[in-house]
Scaffold this motif. Structure first.
Motif, mmCIF file in Angstrom:
data_model
loop_
_atom_site.group_PDB
_atom_site.id
_atom_site.type_symbol
_atom_site.label_atom_id
_atom_site.label_comp_id
_atom_site.label_asym_id
_atom_site.label_seq_id
_atom_site.Cartn_x
_atom_site.Cartn_y
_atom_site.Cartn_z
ATOM 1 N N ASP A 76 0.809 -1.225 0.000
ATOM 2 C CA ASP A 76 0.000 0.000 0.000
ATOM 3 C C ASP A 76 0.843 1.276 0.000
ATOM 4 O O ASP A 76 0.317 2.363 -0.127
ATOM 5 N N GLY A 77 2.152 1.157 0.143
ATOM 6 C CA GLY A 77 3.029 2.323 0.056
ATOM 7 C C GLY A 77 3.123 3.153 1.321
ATOM 8 O O GLY A 77 3.753 4.208 1.322
ATOM 9 N N LYS A 78 2.545 2.700 2.406
ATOM 10 C CA LYS A 78 2.609 3.455 3.664
ATOM 11 C C LYS A 78 3.977 3.245 4.315
ATOM 12 O O LYS A 78 4.507 2.134 4.341
ATOM 13 N N VAL A 79 4.537 4.353 4.812
ATOM 14 C CA VAL A 79 5.836 4.312 5.481
ATOM 15 C C VAL A 79 5.754 5.070 6.802
ATOM 16 O O VAL A 79 4.910 5.947 6.975
ATOM 17 N N GLY A 80 6.639 4.726 7.712
ATOM 18 C CA GLY A 80 6.802 5.461 8.958
ATOM 19 C C GLY A 80 8.024 6.351 8.839
ATOM 20 O O GLY A 80 9.086 5.901 8.400
ATOM 21 N N VAL A 81 7.871 7.630 9.200
ATOM 22 C CA VAL A 81 8.951 8.605 9.071
ATOM 23 C C VAL A 81 9.319 9.131 10.463
ATOM 24 O O VAL A 81 8.442 9.478 11.250
ATOM 25 N N PHE A 82 10.618 9.185 10.753
ATOM 26 C CA PHE A 82 11.127 9.643 12.040
ATOM 27 C C PHE A 82 12.237 10.668 11.833
ATOM 28 O O PHE A 82 12.975 10.592 10.851
ATOM 29 N N GLN A 83 12.366 11.607 12.767
ATOM 30 C CA GLN A 83 13.475 12.557 12.769
ATOM 31 C C GLN A 83 14.559 12.015 13.686
ATOM 32 O O GLN A 83 14.277 11.636 14.828
ATOM 33 N N ILE A 84 15.790 11.960 13.198
ATOM 34 C CA ILE A 84 16.918 11.483 13.995
ATOM 35 C C ILE A 84 18.094 12.438 13.828
ATOM 36 O O ILE A 84 18.103 13.274 12.918
ATOM 37 N N ASP A 85 19.084 12.305 14.680
ATOM 38 C CA ASP A 85 20.323 13.060 14.517
ATOM 39 C C ASP A 85 21.036 12.551 13.262
ATOM 40 O O ASP A 85 21.093 11.340 13.030
ATOM 41 N N LYS A 86 21.563 13.463 12.488
ATOM 42 C CA LYS A 86 22.243 13.089 11.249
ATOM 43 C C LYS A 86 23.399 12.129 11.528
ATOM 44 O O LYS A 86 23.688 11.246 10.726
ATOM 45 N N SER A 87 24.031 12.258 12.695
ATOM 46 C CA SER A 87 25.158 11.388 13.033
ATOM 47 C C SER A 87 24.726 9.926 13.202
ATOM 48 O O SER A 87 25.563 9.028 13.179
ATOM 49 N N ASP A 88 23.431 9.665 13.364
ATOM 50 C CA ASP A 88 22.917 8.302 13.530
ATOM 51 C C ASP A 88 22.424 7.688 12.219
ATOM 52 O O ASP A 88 21.899 6.575 12.220
ATOM 53 N N LEU A 89 22.607 8.389 11.110
ATOM 54 C CA LEU A 89 22.055 7.931 9.835
ATOM 55 C C LEU A 89 22.595 6.560 9.429
ATOM 56 O O LEU A 89 21.830 5.704 8.981
ATOM 57 N N ASP A 90 23.872 6.312 9.585
ATOM 58 C CA ASP A 90 24.431 5.014 9.198
ATOM 59 C C ASP A 90 23.820 3.877 10.005
ATOM 60 O O ASP A 90 23.497 2.818 9.464
ATOM 61 N N ARG A 91 23.636 4.082 11.308
ATOM 62 C CA ARG A 91 23.023 3.044 12.147
ATOM 63 C C ARG A 91 21.571 2.804 11.723
ATOM 64 O O ARG A 91 21.103 1.672 11.699
ATOM 65 N N ALA A 92 20.853 3.888 11.391
ATOM 66 C CA ALA A 92 19.469 3.742 10.939
ATOM 67 C C ALA A 92 19.423 2.961 9.629
ATOM 68 O O ALA A 92 18.557 2.105 9.446
ATOM 69 N N ARG A 93 20.350 3.232 8.733
ATOM 70 C CA ARG A 93 20.387 2.500 7.465
ATOM 71 C C ARG A 93 20.670 1.018 7.696
ATOM 72 O O ARG A 93 20.099 0.167 7.025
ATOM 73 N N GLN A 94 21.544 0.717 8.638
ATOM 74 C CA GLN A 94 21.826 -0.690 8.955
ATOM 75 C C GLN A 94 20.582 -1.383 9.508
ATOM 76 O O GLN A 94 20.445 -2.598 9.375
ATOM 77 N N ALA A 95 19.681 -0.620 10.118
ATOM 78 C CA ALA A 95 18.433 -1.177 10.643
ATOM 79 C C ALA A 95 17.337 -1.228 9.575
ATOM 80 O O ALA A 95 16.205 -1.590 9.872
ATOM 81 N N GLY A 96 17.662 -0.850 8.337
ATOM 82 C CA GLY A 96 16.707 -0.956 7.235
ATOM 83 C C GLY A 96 15.971 0.324 6.889
ATOM 84 O O GLY A 96 15.060 0.307 6.065
ATOM 85 N N PHE A 97 16.356 1.446 7.481
ATOM 86 C CA PHE A 97 15.716 2.727 7.196
ATOM 87 C C PHE A 97 16.480 3.437 6.088
ATOM 88 O O PHE A 97 17.662 3.200 5.882
ATOM 89 N N GLU A 98 15.774 4.316 5.381
ATOM 90 C CA GLU A 98 16.368 5.121 4.312
ATOM 91 C C GLU A 98 16.138 6.599 4.592
ATOM 92 O O GLU A 98 15.231 6.956 5.341
ATOM 93 N N LEU A 99 16.930 7.429 3.946
ATOM 94 C CA LEU A 99 16.816 8.875 4.091
ATOM 95 C C LEU A 99 15.503 9.347 3.476
ATOM 96 O O LEU A 99 15.112 8.922 2.397
ATOM 97 N N TRP A 100 14.798 10.227 4.185
ATOM 98 C CA TRP A 100 13.531 10.785 3.713
ATOM 99 C C TRP A 100 13.762 12.223 3.319
ATOM 100 O O TRP A 100 14.430 12.928 4.059
ATOM 101 N N PRO A 101 13.286 12.739 2.241
ATOM 102 C CA PRO A 101 12.461 12.071 1.252
ATOM 103 C C PRO A 101 13.307 11.160 0.372
ATOM 104 O O PRO A 101 14.482 11.435 0.136
ATOM 105 N N ALA A 102 12.684 10.128 -0.103
ATOM 106 C CA ALA A 102 13.387 9.127 -0.909
ATOM 107 C C ALA A 102 13.898 9.724 -2.209
ATOM 108 O O ALA A 102 14.985 9.428 -2.643
ATOM 109 N N ARG A 103 13.085 10.600 -2.811
ATOM 110 C CA ARG A 103 13.491 11.241 -4.073
ATOM 111 C C ARG A 103 13.845 12.674 -3.765
ATOM 112 O O ARG A 103 13.046 13.430 -3.253
ATOM 113 N N GLN A 104 15.080 13.047 -4.082
ATOM 114 C CA GLN A 104 15.530 14.416 -3.794
ATOM 115 C C GLN A 104 15.866 15.157 -5.053
ATOM 116 O O GLN A 104 16.180 14.628 -6.032
#
Length: 104
Positions: A76-104
């Motif tokens: 259905d295309g529904k996603v959950g979006v969260f705000q995090i510290d930029k320094s945690d981006l790599d850890r979030a990606r390892q957990a299966g999250f991607e940078l939002w918005p997906a298309r920049q």
């Protein structure tokens, strides 16, 4: 007047530079059209937490913006979006999250 404006602009730049940069990350809820189920925001937040990523917000559910065929059982295309510290981006990606918005 110019010096007041320049001072105000400089203060704004310093405040931004000294603060923690936030980025949005997202993960699919893995829900299907015409079906109950999928992941909850609480489950997604827990997976971020387990990866060592702090998020102060409760997150939000939105559409990923992609065109989809309308048929029962399709994503259905529904996603959950969260705000995090930029320094945690790599850890979030390892957990299966991607940078939002997906298309920049």
């Amino acid at each position: 007047m110019k010096s007041i404006l320049a001072g105000a602009l400089m203060f704004g730049l310093v405040a931004c530079a000294g603060g923690v940069q936030k980025v949005g990350v997202y993960h699919s809820l893995n829900a299907r059209q015409c079906e109950q189920g999928g992941l909850s925001l609480a489950e997604l937040k827990q997976s971020l937490s387990a990866a060592g990523v702090q998020t102060a917000d409760v997150g939000k559910v939105t559409d990923d913006g992609r065109m989809r065929v309308t048929v029962c059982g399709a994503p259905d295309g529904k996603v959950g979006v969260f705000q995090i510290d930029k320094s945690d981006l790599d850890r979030a990606r390892q957990a299966g999250f991607e940078l939002w918005p997906a298309r920049q």
